[in-house]
Design an enzyme around this catalytic site. Structure first.
Site, mmCIF file in Angstrom:
data_model
loop_
_atom_site.group_PDB
_atom_site.id
_atom_site.type_symbol
_atom_site.label_atom_id
_atom_site.label_comp_id
_atom_site.label_asym_id
_atom_site.label_seq_id
_atom_site.Cartn_x
_atom_site.Cartn_y
_atom_site.Cartn_z
ATOM 1 N N HIS A 16 1.826 -3.441 -7.007
ATOM 2 C CA HIS A 16 0.898 -3.656 -8.112
ATOM 3 C C HIS A 16 1.294 -2.754 -9.276
ATOM 4 O O HIS A 16 0.527 -1.920 -9.715
ATOM 5 C CB HIS A 16 -0.542 -3.385 -7.650
ATOM 6 C CG HIS A 16 -0.921 -4.236 -6.482
ATOM 7 N ND1 HIS A 16 -1.130 -5.594 -6.578
ATOM 8 C CD2 HIS A 16 -1.095 -3.934 -5.177
ATOM 9 C CE1 HIS A 16 -1.419 -6.088 -5.392
ATOM 10 N NE2 HIS A 16 -1.396 -5.109 -4.525
ATOM 11 N N ARG A 50 3.729 1.433 -1.025
ATOM 12 C CA ARG A 50 4.056 0.011 -1.159
ATOM 13 C C ARG A 50 3.017 -0.680 -2.030
ATOM 14 O O ARG A 50 3.352 -1.411 -2.956
ATOM 15 C CB ARG A 50 4.114 -0.641 0.215
ATOM 16 C CG ARG A 50 4.269 -2.149 0.181
ATOM 17 C CD ARG A 50 2.987 -2.800 0.691
ATOM 18 N NE ARG A 50 3.102 -4.236 0.671
ATOM 19 C CZ ARG A 50 2.176 -5.032 0.153
ATOM 20 N NH1 ARG A 50 1.084 -4.550 -0.380
ATOM 21 N NH2 ARG A 50 2.328 -6.326 0.176
#
Length: 118
Positions: free
Chosen positions: A84, A79
């Protein structure tokens, strides 16, 4: 753990199940090239993978420790990596996660749900 917080983590488990099912539904019948070339499916799948990891952060450590066969830390790390995206998202790895990891994760989450129903 209070009854309220115990009930709450089960909602996150339900969310994880739903997100995994969506990923498999969105990508059903696709090959990697079709997946990568379809921005709606790609983005929706990516978002649901992110959400699986986000929901995993809300599963209490006690539950995670009791069910170590579920790769909790990997879900959360994935995740973080996807959120990012500037770190780079490798389409081969993403496709591998969808094809190889999500179906098994879905089975493990269903088992966890079955074993923890009140």
């Amino acid at each position: 753990m209070s009854e309220a917080s115990e009930r709450e983590w089960r909602f996150y488990l339900e969310d994880m199940l739903g997100f995994a099912e969506k990923v498999l539904s969105y990508t059903h019948g696709l090959d990697q090239k079709s997946f990568v070339s379809n921005p709606l499916v790609y983005d929706a799948s990516l978002r649901n993978l992110e959400l699986i990891g986000e929901a995993a952060t809300h599963i209490p450590e006690k539950i995670r420790a009791t069910y170590p066969e579920i790769p909790w830390r990997m879900l959360i790390a994935t995740r973080n990596r996807l959120i990012h995206g500037y770190l780079g998202i490798d389409d081969d790895i993403l496709w591998s996660i969808i094809q190889d990891d999500v179906p098994g994760l879905l089975r493990l989450l269903k088992d966890l749900k079955m074993h923890t129903q009140g």
